[in-house]
Design a protein around this motif. Structure first.
Motif, PDB file in Angstrom:
ATOM      1  N   ALA A 107      39.498  75.934 -24.642  1.00  0.00           N
ATOM      2  CA  ALA A 107      38.366  76.668 -25.219  1.00  0.00           C
ATOM      3  C   ALA A 107      38.743  77.532 -26.427  1.00  0.00           C
ATOM      4  CB  ALA A 107      37.687  77.516 -24.144  1.00  0.00           C
ATOM      5  N   PRO A 108      39.859  78.279 -26.403  1.00  0.00           N
ATOM      6  CA  PRO A 108      40.195  79.081 -27.585  1.00  0.00           C
ATOM      7  C   PRO A 108      40.337  78.262 -28.866  1.00  0.00           C
ATOM      8  CG  PRO A 108      41.477  79.812 -25.707  1.00  0.00           C
ATOM      9  CD  PRO A 108      40.786  78.546 -25.288  1.00  0.00           C
ATOM     10  N   PHE A 109      40.758  76.999 -28.736  1.00  0.00           N
ATOM     11  CA  PHE A 109      40.865  76.153 -29.933  1.00  0.00           C
ATOM     12  C   PHE A 109      39.478  75.805 -30.469  1.00  0.00           C
ATOM     13  CE2 PHE A 109      44.839  75.389 -27.630  1.00  0.00           C
ATOM     14  CZ  PHE A 109      45.770  75.627 -28.634  1.00  0.00           C
ATOM     15  N   PHE A 110      38.506  75.607 -29.578  1.00  0.00           N
ATOM     16  CA  PHE A 110      37.150  75.342 -30.038  1.00  0.00           C
ATOM     17  C   PHE A 110      36.545  76.576 -30.707  1.00  0.00           C
ATOM     18  CE2 PHE A 110      37.477  72.089 -26.590  1.00  0.00           C
ATOM     19  CZ  PHE A 110      37.341  70.978 -27.417  1.00  0.00           C
ATOM     20  N   ALA A 247      36.726  87.472 -32.521  1.00  0.00           N
ATOM     21  CA  ALA A 247      36.635  86.591 -31.350  1.00  0.00           C
ATOM     22  C   ALA A 247      37.864  85.700 -31.231  1.00  0.00           C
ATOM     23  CB  ALA A 247      35.370  85.742 -31.445  1.00  0.00           C
ATOM     24  N   THR A 248      38.417  85.234 -32.353  1.00  0.00           N
ATOM     25  CA  THR A 248      39.565  84.329 -32.296  1.00  0.00           C
ATOM     26  C   THR A 248      40.787  85.023 -31.710  1.00  0.00           C
ATOM     27  OG1 THR A 248      40.001  84.894 -34.611  1.00  0.00           O
ATOM     28  CG2 THR A 248      38.805  82.847 -34.179  1.00  0.00           C
ATOM     29  N   ARG A 249      40.988  86.284 -32.056  1.00  0.00           N
ATOM     30  CA  ARG A 249      42.137  87.020 -31.526  1.00  0.00           C
ATOM     31  C   ARG A 249      41.944  87.350 -30.046  1.00  0.00           C
ATOM     32  NH1 ARG A 249      45.662  88.886 -35.441  1.00  0.00           N
ATOM     33  NH2 ARG A 249      44.965  88.584 -37.572  1.00  0.00           N
ATOM     34  N   LEU A 250      40.721  87.691 -29.667  1.00  0.00           N
ATOM     35  CA  LEU A 250      40.447  87.967 -28.270  1.00  0.00           C
ATOM     36  C   LEU A 250      40.642  86.713 -27.416  1.00  0.00           C
ATOM     37  CD1 LEU A 250      37.207  90.120 -28.670  1.00  0.00           C
ATOM     38  CD2 LEU A 250      39.437  90.961 -27.906  1.00  0.00           C
ATOM     39  N   SER A 251      40.191  85.564 -27.929  1.00  0.00           N
ATOM     40  CA  SER A 251      40.256  84.323 -27.155  1.00  0.00           C
ATOM     41  C   SER A 251      41.690  83.931 -26.829  1.00  0.00           C
ATOM     42  CB  SER A 251      39.572  83.188 -27.915  1.00  0.00           C
ATOM     43  OG  SER A 251      38.178  83.406 -27.995  1.00  0.00           O
ATOM     44  N   SER A 252      42.627  84.299 -27.681  1.00  0.00           N
ATOM     45  CA  SER A 252      44.017  83.919 -27.421  1.00  0.00           C
ATOM     46  C   SER A 252      44.536  84.539 -26.130  1.00  0.00           C
ATOM     47  CB  SER A 252      44.915  84.321 -28.596  1.00  0.00           C
ATOM     48  OG  SER A 252      44.992  85.732 -28.724  1.00  0.00           O
TER      49      SER A 252
END
Length: 298
Positions: A107-110, A247-252
């Motif tokens: 999911a983080p890649f999406f 959001a991208t940093r949080l998703s990691s």
């Protein structure tokens, strides 16, 4: 609080706590599944959390009914949220949780791919891609041996988990790229809880689930934990973070969740703890650090 371009110590600490809570949730889902079928369990959780979050919003004077452009994206986020959980639970009829988690945590890649188009203010650097790749490698180390042992219909569940990962990423992007990003976290969450509270019980009926078939004190306590701690408190904190941080940093950080889940299973359920867990934790930690360190010169 204005939006920030990087995660500060408070955000990092909160994300680690949330991943720990979500990891423990994996154990409580297993415990509650002994007495309540999975999709209905998710629906009951959403119903209870909807009431709690609504009461919390009312006590704080949050305006839930004002016209602020959030209705359409809110309903979309709710539908995505509901079908994400339906797919996750339904997939477990075809594949194992340890196989499925590998596909779910793409999911983080999406999110990162969608951010290239929908979130131009959150550009992804090479180091972030490398860090997420390293963290995902940790998940593969943790569960990857199960990829070599597929059952006859495992691919069906694997595809469902992959679709759930796409929906998870789409939900995050919908929130971050629409008027929901400016809404109160309570309102963001209530859209998703409210829609899923309606959809998931109907899906449980459609799937022919057994429903509540063996209720015990432990089953109800596990459902209460999911309702109060996970779906209410932790999701409110998550949407507050999404509102204020990239959001991208949080998703990691989400790669920590399955590792914490395995650790929680070992501590609470007596499940085996292998060296792969600690290798995975080291890889995930290193990947998160690489993905979130500021660019050189900052």
């Amino acid at each position: 609080m204005p939006p920030k371009s990087h995660l500060d110590r408070s955000a990092i600490a909160l994300m680690v706590v949330l991943c720990l809570v979500w990891g423990v949730q994996q154990v409580t889902i297993k415990l509650a599944s002994a007495g309540i079928s999975p999709v209905l369990q998710a629906g009951l959780r959403s119903i209870g959390a909807s009431v709690l979050v609504w009461a919390w919003a009312m006590s704080r004077g949050v305006r839930l009914g004002e016209a602020d452009g959030t209705l359409r994206p809110g309903l979309l986020a709710g539908v995505l949220f509901a079908f994400e959980f339906a797919l996750i639970f339904w997939a477990l009829d075809f594949t194992t949780a340890s196989r499925g988690v590998i596909f779910l945590y793409t999911a983080p890649f999406f999110v990162a791919l969608g951010a290239l188009w929908l979130l131009p203010n959150e550009p992804m650097r090479r180091a972030q891609w490398a860090g997420m790749g390293l963290a995902f490698a940790g998940i593969v180390v943790l569960f990857g041996e199960n990829l070599l042992l597929p059952s006859g219909q495992a691919w069906i569940g694997d595809l469902m988990m992959l679709a759930a990962a796409v929906l998870w990423g789409a939900t995050t992007l919908t929130v971050k790229s629409s008027a929901l990003a400016r809404a109160a976290p309570e309102k963001m969450l209530l859209y998703q809880l409210g829609v899923s509270a309606l959809v998931l019980p109907l899906l449980a009926l459609g799937f022919g689930e057994r429903g509540i078939h063996a209720p015990t004190a432990l089953v109800w306590a596990s459902l209460a934990f999911q309702t109060v701690v996970v779906a209410s408190a932790s999701y409110l904190a998550w949407f507050w973070l999404i509102r204020h941080y990239p959001a991208t940093r949080l998703s990691s950080f989400s790669f920590l969740t399955p590792v914490f889940g395995v650790l929680a299973g070992a501590l609470l359920l007596g499940e085996p703890l292998t060296p792969a867990v600690f290798i995975a934790l080291a890889l995930v930690g290193a990947g998160i650090w690489i993905a979130n360190r500021p660019p050189a010169g900052n």
